[in-house]
Design a protein around this motif. Sequence first.
Motif, PDB file in Angstrom:
ATOM      1  N   ASP A 186     -33.155   7.139 -36.871  1.00 31.52           N
ATOM      2  CA  ASP A 186     -33.486   7.204 -35.455  1.00 31.52           C
ATOM      3  C   ASP A 186     -32.382   7.916 -34.670  1.00 31.52           C
TER       4      ASP A 186
ATOM      5  N   LYS B 225     -32.857  11.576 -35.083  1.00 34.67           N
ATOM      6  CA  LYS B 225     -33.990  12.037 -34.264  1.00 34.67           C
ATOM      7  C   LYS B 225     -33.597  12.148 -32.789  1.00 34.67           C
ATOM      8  N   ASN B 226     -32.908  11.127 -32.313  1.00 36.71           N
ATOM      9  CA  ASN B 226     -32.516  11.071 -30.906  1.00 36.71           C
ATOM     10  C   ASN B 226     -31.580  12.232 -30.573  1.00 36.71           C
TER      11      ASN B 226
ATOM     12  N   THR C  66     -31.232  15.014 -32.206  1.00 38.13           N
ATOM     13  CA  THR C  66     -31.851  16.318 -32.403  1.00 38.13           C
ATOM     14  C   THR C  66     -32.783  16.643 -31.243  1.00 38.13           C
TER      15      THR C  66
ATOM     16  N   GLU D 239     -40.929  16.781 -30.693  1.00 40.54           N
ATOM     17  CA  GLU D 239     -41.253  16.044 -31.908  1.00 40.54           C
ATOM     18  C   GLU D 239     -40.216  16.451 -32.950  1.00 40.54           C
ATOM     19  N   VAL D 240     -39.682  15.465 -33.660  1.00 33.09           N
ATOM     20  CA  VAL D 240     -38.636  15.750 -34.649  1.00 33.09           C
ATOM     21  C   VAL D 240     -39.019  15.133 -35.986  1.00 33.09           C
TER      22      VAL D 240
ATOM     23  N   VAL E 283     -37.538  14.364 -39.803  1.00 30.88           N
ATOM     24  CA  VAL E 283     -36.287  14.279 -40.565  1.00 30.88           C
ATOM     25  C   VAL E 283     -36.618  14.270 -42.054  1.00 30.88           C
TER      26      VAL E 283
END
Lengths: 732, 156
Positions: A638, A641-642, A644, A687-688, A690
């Motif tokens: 997470d 993601k945050n 990025t 939208e990411v 990983v």
Amino acid sequence: MPAHHSNQPANQGRRNFLKNTGQLLIGFSLTQAPFAVHAEGMPFATPRVEEDSINAWIRIDAEGNVTVLTGKTELGQGIKTALMQMAAEELDVNMKRIRIIIADTGQTSDERYTAGSASIEGSGRAIRMAAAEARKRLLDMAAGKLNAPVSGLTVKDGIITATATGQSISYGALLNGKSIEGEVTGKAPLKDPSTYTLVGTAYPREDIVAMATGQPVYVQDLRMPGMLHARILRPPVYGATLTALPENKLTGLAGIIKLVRNGSFVGIVAQEEYQAVKALRVLQQSATWNKPPLQPMLPELFNKMAAQTDNGEIVEKNDSVDPAIAAAAVQHEAVYKRPYQMHGSMGPSCAMAQWKDDQLMVWSHTQGVYPLRSTLADLLSIPESKIRVMAVPGAGCYGHNGADDVGADAALLAMAVPGKPVRVQWMREDEHTWEPYGSAMLLRLKGGLDAQGNLLALKTELWSDTHIARPGGRAGHFIAGRDLEKPFTFSPGRFSGGSYRNAVPLYNTPRQVILYNYKGPLRTSALRSLGAYANIFALESFIDELAHKAGKDPAAFRMQYLNDDRAKAVIQLLIDKTNWKERISKKGAGLGIAFAQYKNEAAYFAIVAEVQVDKTARQYRLVKLTGAIEAGQAINIDGIKNQTAGGMIQSASWTMLESVRYNATGIQSRNWDTYPILRFNAVPDTEVFVINRPELPPLGAGEAAQGPVAAAIANAIFHATGTRLRELPLKL
Amino acid sequence: MEKTVVLNVNGKAWSLNIDPEMPLLYALRNNLQLNGPKYGCGLHQCGNCMVLMDGKAQPSCMMPCAAAAAHTITTLEGIGSGSSLHPVQKAIIEEQAAQCGYCLNGVIICAKALLEENKHPSDAEIREALQRVLCRCGTHTRFISAIKKAAAANAG
């Protein structure tokens, strides 16, 4: 990690090890002593710990609680949580048992700067190894106590159990009454990633609770008994000198404790904050300055840059590149421009300092407590041993902003009012006009294709000012240092630092890169991703241009020249997730792709940008950014993601809007009206995805998005309009 | 110079001996030692200093205390804490909608004011309500998700 052998005293040896390797110090100590600084509390002056334990990475107390010590600081990336996860995983304890102490010259080892997206690779690795070593040590001790072989022991939340007998003992009980210190031998086994229960999960950041409820979190929130407030009267333009300061204008103002003047450095210390603000306004109106003009202006700046063609630094040499391009069936050349851009932290820089009992305490949101300490020692001509710098989080900084400078301001004022803690808060215009910017850059790319559209060679020439002007022990790097009566001079040091980051294409083709170091008119230093932002913007735009000339799908064209499967995987993921092939074939859709591996050695990142263009209004709207990132072993999915998604939006803001305005009289971007950044109504959806590779080492991920996003937006605009934008920010 | 000004903050009347021209933000941060409202620009441009003034989200960095005395003021601290969090705070924490978190004050204040007026805001209405708040880390899309979640929790 080789075992450390030395006949020097342990601490000395560790110090040397640090010097020799330049990044990792893997010493650790185990002690039963409780620790004064708790995880989320405010770090007021706590007793300086014994010098010997400053090199510790992990401490475990008699209650079995674990304290992780990192020389890195929290910049809003959630690094505290990720590092605690790594320690808890390796030690087999619950996260509830873990605390963390961030950069503090009185407690943590010297890890230089928190920069380059290197905290997980550096500090994380050290903490992981120290934790593994501590676990091994504890298991060895338990084996004796429980009369069982180490192989017959299991650990759950710090309780070691002998499988054969069911007898158990806790970490805390093992240590009870004993102080044990040890070093990392590198022989302790690391866990098999397939057994991870914590690393690789989205463990939540506890500090967000404090942030969301108004608890003290930031350096701006520090309050101390007897604290005084200060403001700095900054010059109107670089290099201006104070010619008159009518101090009598302050007469009658309430609460003024002291006006500090040293050459052209002026600070006002007051009882209350608003009194300092009012006094500052009076001084701003009454002070007179000798003001040298700023020049050259944009766009003349870019012409001057391009005119400088001597003393090029060969970054990547390949003599076949020029002939290959000269003989190519299709030759292409393009020039890209990036203006000065700013960090633009939401909270203007702030620091507190106190000179008391022959010791200087400084609380700062600096990215490097040890370098700040050595630079303060240079500024004040006092030994480093008299100074302690503690890191306290500030507003997100994304590089070298005003944190160190305001630390110096606070230190100078604290020396003038001994015994009193002095809080210095920069005003918004101080931050906007004095922070070191990301350098303006000029890039000229050349490339050649054969008749079938195959890439033959790439050549890059780039012009840039330095991207690394952090203090590093030289007081001339502080703004205040340059303004003193006996000024310190600024020397940029390693000039090219950061300029050619990501300038060498990852694409498998002959390539040549030349850097021209250019000294521009504005103050520059590290801004998130340094030169990579403009270098990748140019390269990934240029690759798109070449793909177009070759008549090929830009994603497929990239894949054709990438050898690294991990690089291809992030692009392929996006092709799949965005329905790329179908949508790119439609004219006018507004879809663009770009890719880079940050620093050519950290995280892999690919991005697809979608824009909507209103041709008649000559406007575009960024609708969506879809990113794919691979950073090896993901510590906190997470968190990645945050980070990025945040990097994508920040880069979109730079790319669409941002440029520092200035004229001969100084910086004109003095607030958010004159330096607009993206607001909620224009922020794209994000939208990411990983890709986690638990079996591989973790890679720095915090700056991966910056460059590719800029190029993807430009490429999307080209797809929609056929117009190629090569100057940032991108305006139709 | 100094006068007695009574500020009604978080349900309490505070009698302060202050310069009545002093912007409210300084009184909140220094005299009342509140951390929620933050100094960001002092120019009503960034939203870091947001408070609820009679229930509406308003910046506090330029309004003189003398003028603020006429209003009921709620800061982030007054919205929720500990085990009694406001749904917006809860959602922000659950969605991990923060990076540096410096702008969170403005986000939460604006979101609360929005949800008081509009229990089911659209994405566009959420963006509009947060338009006055700047965020540099790029946490915007998470903020929007969190506020939607809070709205859903409110409705449920």
